[in-house]
Write a protein that holds these residues in place. Structure first.
Motif, PDB file in Angstrom:
ATOM      1  N   ASN A  60       0.828  -1.197   0.000  1.00  0.00           N
ATOM      2  CA  ASN A  60       0.000   0.000   0.000  1.00  0.00           C
ATOM      3  C   ASN A  60       0.867   1.254   0.000  1.00  0.00           C
ATOM      4  O   ASN A  60       2.101   1.166  -0.071  1.00  0.00           O
ATOM      5  N   THR A  61       0.225   2.393   0.119  1.00  0.00           N
ATOM      6  CA  THR A  61       0.932   3.680   0.026  1.00  0.00           C
ATOM      7  C   THR A  61       0.954   4.435   1.351  1.00  0.00           C
ATOM      8  O   THR A  61       1.090   5.664   1.374  1.00  0.00           O
ATOM      9  N   LEU A  62       0.834   3.730   2.467  1.00  0.00           N
ATOM     10  CA  LEU A  62       0.769   4.395   3.775  1.00  0.00           C
ATOM     11  C   LEU A  62       2.026   5.210   4.063  1.00  0.00           C
ATOM     12  O   LEU A  62       3.139   4.749   3.846  1.00  0.00           O
ATOM     13  N   GLU A  63       1.829   6.428   4.586  1.00  0.00           N
ATOM     14  CA  GLU A  63       2.927   7.251   5.084  1.00  0.00           C
ATOM     15  C   GLU A  63       2.751   7.331   6.600  1.00  0.00           C
ATOM     16  O   GLU A  63       2.026   8.168   7.118  1.00  0.00           O
ATOM     17  N   SER A  64       3.423   6.428   7.311  1.00  0.00           N
ATOM     18  CA  SER A  64       3.142   6.247   8.739  1.00  0.00           C
ATOM     19  C   SER A  64       3.535   7.439   9.596  1.00  0.00           C
ATOM     20  O   SER A  64       2.893   7.734  10.596  1.00  0.00           O
TER      21      SER A  64
END
Length: 394
Positions: A60-64
């Motif tokens: 996915n493209t999560l930016e934590s």
């Protein structure tokens, strides 16, 4: 015969899948079909090992570390589509964003067994400046909402976090809560060795954020270096765009290398722990149980950390069994004082390190911790519950 579960693991870092959850995933794949929903996997060894274990990967493209509404909405949509497609029987998540978003989506999609694990409460439940206060308020609200489902079994890593969540009205004392001993540490991977005392090295392993005590480590190192020549200080960890990242001025002072050696992020911390005498973490972040300290103790290193949530779990102060020192938070002078103690009493470096290894082997062995985790995740955890109290797994 036990039914095979379809387990979806939701995380905020692909690297953490092996570093922190590798043995747990290995145990879960024995009797279950395991999927991971992870940010892009950039490490070839991570992808290789997951494939070797038969784990199904969905990236996915999560930016934590960033606060981005649009990025988070895109992530939620990706997660919703995956859960609708897979229909997992178990959704296991860890770290704040995955816990909140996956628990909400899994509840909406009627997943029967939702297992969020909070590996510490971070700065969201500590004293916040105005920059972080709004983020903290929103996080608390979403956390309460996400953990409210009757299908949810909450996993924590220390009893202080349980008390905080109840006191803050995030959870009630009627909910299903389990407290486990951190993430565990693999004693066969982090091998014991005696530290060298010829040149004493103090090591800190941490992201470069304020609440981890980076400034306190830097200031304490300056104090100690004024009194001893045969001492060195090493800092390992990423400097990224975190809301609590240390300021650029401090970062530039650290990078100059006049006080401590900064190595950035490394793939394997073991050589650096082996080269150290004492491992330090002056954190007030709101830890679960700091993994870096468990790894250090497994390798026979004395530790210095703060008398704060999560950190205090790692230090045994009993006479003849002491593993290190607890100091007040935000106190570089106390940190320097304990460093000076080890320099003047090097025998304690050896004895505390040996005691630390025994303490970890008894309480934090990854196989002992994972035995409890598997029983919770595989729908067997209900038998360990008691009314109105968290299940303390020791």
């Amino acid at each position: 015969m036990k039914n095979i579960e379809r387990i979806l693991i939701v995380c905020d870092s692909s690297k953490s899948l092996l570093d922190f959850r590798g043995k747990l995933i290995e145990a879960l794949t024995i009797n279950n079909e395991v999927w991971v929903f992870t940010p892009e996997i950039k490490q070839h060894n991570v992808r290789y090992m997951l494939n070797a274990l038969g784990v199904h990967i969905q990236e996915n493209t999560l930016e934590s570390s960033n606060v981005s509404v649009f990025s988070d909405i895109r992530y939620i949509i990706q997660l919703y589509k995956l859960i609708i497609k897979l229909r997992p029987t178990v959704c296991f998540s860890y770290a704040f964003k995955p816990v909140i978003y996956s628990s909400l989506v899994a509840t909406f999609c009627n997943v029967s067994n939702i297992v969020p694990m909070l590996t510490g409460l971070g700065y969201n439940f500590s004293q916040n400046n105005s920059k972080k206060r709004l983020v903290s308020i929103i996080t608390k609200y979403l956390l309460k909402l996400s953990l409210s489902s009757k299908n949810t079994k909450i996993v924590l890593q220390n009893k202080d976090d349980y008390k905080t969540l109840v006191n803050e009205n995030i959870i009630s004392n009627r909910q299903k809560v389990f407290v486990v001993n951190g993430s565990g540490v693999d004693l066969s991977h982090y091998n014991f060795s005696k530290p060298t005392l010829k040149t004493c090295n103090f090591l800190m392993i941490s992201r470069l954020i304020n609440a981890k005590g980076v400034r306190e480590f830097y200031e304490a190192a300056k104090i100690v270096k004024e009194k001893y020549d045969n001492v060195s200080f090493t800092l390992i960890g990423a400097y990224d765009n975190n809301i609590d990242a240390i300021d650029k001025m401090l970062f530039n002072e650290i990078k100059a290398g006049n006080v401590i050696q900064y190595l950035g992020e490394v793939d394997d911390v073991r050589p650096y722990i082996r080269a150290s005498a004492v491992v330090v973490l002056p954190s007030y972040y709101g830890e679960g149980v700091p993994r870096c300290l468990l790894e250090a103790m497994a390798m026979g290193r004395a530790v210095i950390t703060t008398d704060s949530v999560g950190c205090r779990e790692t230090v045994n102060l009993e006479k003849e069994q002491q593993t290190g020192f607890l100091i007040p938070v935000k106190n570089a002078f106390e940190l320097a004082d304990k460093m000076l103690h080890f320099l003047s009493t090097p025998g304690d470096i050896i004895s505390f390190g040996q005691n630390g290894y025994k303490y970890v082997a008894d309480k934090f062995d990854v196989y002992k911790v994972n035995k409890h985790m598997v029983s919770i995740i595989e729908n067997n955890g209900n038998s360990r519950e008691y009314p109105f109290t968290p299940v303390l797994l020791n």
